[in-house]
Design an enzyme around this catalytic site. Structure first.
Site, PDB file in Angstrom:
ATOM      1  CG  ASN A 164       4.174 -12.166  -7.219  1.00  0.00           C
ATOM      2  OD1 ASN A 164       3.726 -13.309  -7.122  1.00  0.00           O
ATOM      3  ND2 ASN A 164       4.775 -11.526  -6.232  1.00  0.00           N
ATOM      4  CD1 TRP A 165      -0.670 -13.902 -11.611  1.00  0.00           C
ATOM      5  CD2 TRP A 165      -1.263 -16.069 -11.755  1.00  0.00           C
ATOM      6  NE1 TRP A 165      -0.965 -14.171 -12.928  1.00  0.00           N
ATOM      7  CE2 TRP A 165      -1.334 -15.495 -13.044  1.00  0.00           C
ATOM      8  CE3 TRP A 165      -1.589 -17.420 -11.604  1.00  0.00           C
ATOM      9  CZ2 TRP A 165      -1.722 -16.228 -14.168  1.00  0.00           C
ATOM     10  CZ3 TRP A 165      -1.973 -18.157 -12.720  1.00  0.00           C
ATOM     11  CH2 TRP A 165      -2.037 -17.555 -13.997  1.00  0.00           C
ATOM     12  CE  LYS A 166       2.209  -9.649  -4.370  1.00  0.00           C
ATOM     13  NZ  LYS A 166       2.341  -8.509  -3.476  1.00  0.00           N
ATOM     14  CG  HIS A 180       7.846 -10.731  -3.076  1.00  0.00           C
ATOM     15  ND1 HIS A 180       7.122 -10.209  -2.029  1.00  0.00           N
ATOM     16  CD2 HIS A 180       7.370 -10.147  -4.198  1.00  0.00           C
ATOM     17  CE1 HIS A 180       6.230  -9.344  -2.508  1.00  0.00           C
ATOM     18  NE2 HIS A 180       6.364  -9.289  -3.824  1.00  0.00           N
ATOM     19  CD  GLU A 236       3.835 -10.099  -0.577  1.00  0.00           C
ATOM     20  OE1 GLU A 236       3.670 -11.131  -1.240  1.00  0.00           O
ATOM     21  OE2 GLU A 236       3.390  -8.982  -0.933  1.00  0.00           O
ATOM     22  CD  GLU A 268       8.011  -6.228  -6.071  1.00  0.00           C
ATOM     23  OE1 GLU A 268       7.123  -6.163  -6.913  1.00  0.00           O
ATOM     24  OE2 GLU A 268       8.040  -7.102  -5.180  1.00  0.00           O
ATOM     25  N   GLY A 272       0.876  -3.405  -2.629  1.00  0.00           N
ATOM     26  CA  GLY A 272      -0.492  -3.690  -2.209  1.00  0.00           C
ATOM     27  C   GLY A 272      -1.183  -2.550  -1.493  1.00  0.00           C
ATOM     28  CB  SER A 326       0.601   0.436  -6.056  1.00  0.00           C
ATOM     29  OG  SER A 326       0.322  -0.079  -4.757  1.00  0.00           O
ATOM     30  N   GLY A 357       1.606  -7.075  -8.943  1.00  0.00           N
ATOM     31  CA  GLY A 357       0.860  -7.966  -8.068  1.00  0.00           C
ATOM     32  C   GLY A 357      -0.621  -7.942  -8.395  1.00  0.00           C
ATOM     33  N   GLY A 358      -1.399  -7.219  -7.609  1.00  0.00           N
ATOM     34  CA  GLY A 358      -2.858  -7.211  -7.733  1.00  0.00           C
ATOM     35  C   GLY A 358      -3.374  -7.016  -9.153  1.00  0.00           C
TER      36      GLY A 358
HETATM   37  P1  13P Z   1       1.041  -4.907  -5.968  1.00  0.00           P
HETATM   38  O1  13P Z   1       1.186  -4.646  -7.455  1.00  0.00           O
HETATM   39  O2  13P Z   1      -0.216  -5.602  -5.597  1.00  0.00           O
HETATM   40  O3  13P Z   1       1.328  -3.676  -5.181  1.00  0.00           O
HETATM   41  O4  13P Z   1       2.214  -5.963  -5.583  1.00  0.00           O
HETATM   42  C1  13P Z   1       3.497  -5.737  -6.016  1.00  0.00           C
HETATM   43  C2  13P Z   1       4.304  -6.966  -5.773  1.00  0.00           C
HETATM   44  O5  13P Z   1       4.565  -7.319  -4.640  1.00  0.00           O
HETATM   45  C3  13P Z   1       4.740  -7.739  -6.929  1.00  0.00           C
HETATM   46  O6  13P Z   1       5.665  -8.701  -6.576  1.00  0.00           O
END
Ligand code: 13P
Length: 250
Positions: free
Chosen positions: A10-12, A95, A97, A167, A173, A212, A233-234
């Site tokens: 997920n590149w966000k 998600h 977010e 999640e 994050g 993470s 994510g990251g």
């Molecule tokens: P991180 O891997 O950066 O913690 O993010 C997880 C995420 O929200 C994937 O959708």
């Protein structure tokens, strides 16, 4: 039958024309034959670019959100038919977010999940508890409620096409992943919860862990019986990390 593992990045709200190309070229160069399904989820403006770049690769494309409506006066929204124009196969729904910053409720998320299924695409339904909810021992209740909102809108058989992503909000994050056992406990609960409606569907539903995930903690997570992959994510923005996670899935 063993469930296929899924590694979804997920590149966000990250990327640019240049960095997307460099990232994907880096992944193509290092990824060998593997048995998992690899997905990347880019921001809307890059879906066309990414769909071209991955055309000759085994990577599939996801969007990060979609409207629950078909078309019309919904300024700023993107429809499922538009996503189909760019060979999108998966859509992240709910998600944390989106739940937190854009007030997406369980009922909106259920509507979106239903719309994605009806369009023939597959939703990646994100659920998970906040730190406060975990500390007050509500984790399982919160996850059950989030799953039930969708079960009220679609038949349980749809869960063969829904990818669930657990999640925990406190792990996103933060660098503080759930331990493999903490994640396994919730995944097992989710599968059993679906099994109360239909045991054979529950055996098939793919449940990803997100929060993470890195190359160095992924192998242990993937060794757990109910963890069928990761939503990353990251680390999905860093070639060696993402490829390391893909390799850990086998
Ligand atoms: P991180 O891997 O950066 O913690 O993010 C997880 C995420 O929200 C994937 O959708």
């Amino acid at each position: 039958m063993a469930r296929k593992k899924i590694i979804a990045g997920n590149w966000k709200m990250n990327g640019s024309l240049e960095s997307n190309e460099a990232l994907l070229e880096g992944i193509f160069a290092k990824i060998e034959s593997n048995n998992s399904l690899v997905i990347v989820s880019s921001p809307f403006p890059y879906l066309g670019q990414v769909s071209e770049l991955i055309k000759k690769s085994p990577i599939s494309l996801a969007a990060q959100n979609v409207s629950q409506y078909v078309s019309g006066a919904y300024t700023g929204e993107v429809s499922l038919e538009m996503l189909k124009n760019f060979s999108v196969e998966y859509v992240l729904i709910g998600h944390s977010e989106r739940r937190t910053y854009y007030n997406e409720t369980d009922s909106v998320i259920a509507e979106k999940t239903k719309a994605v299924l009806e369009s023939g695409l597959r939703p990646i339904l994100c659920i998970g508890e906040t730190l406060e909810e975990r500390q007050s021992e509500q984790t399982l209740d919160v996850c059950a409620k989030q799953i039930d909102a969708v079960l009220n809108a679609v038949d349980v058989s749809s869960f063969e096409n829904i990818v669930v992503a657990y999640e925990p909000v406190w792990a996103i994050g933060t660098g503080l992943s759930a331990t493999a056992q903490q994640a396994q406990d919730v995944h097992e609960f989710i599968r059993k919860h679906v099994a109360t409606h239909n045991a054979s569907v529950a055996e098939k539903v793919q449940i990803l862990y997100g929060g993470s995930v890195k190359a160095d903690n992924s192998k242990e997570l993937f060794s757990m019986p109910d963890i069928d992959g990761a939503l990353v994510g990251g680390a999905s923005l860093i070639v060696d990390e993402f490829v390391g996670i893909i390799k850990a899935a086998g």
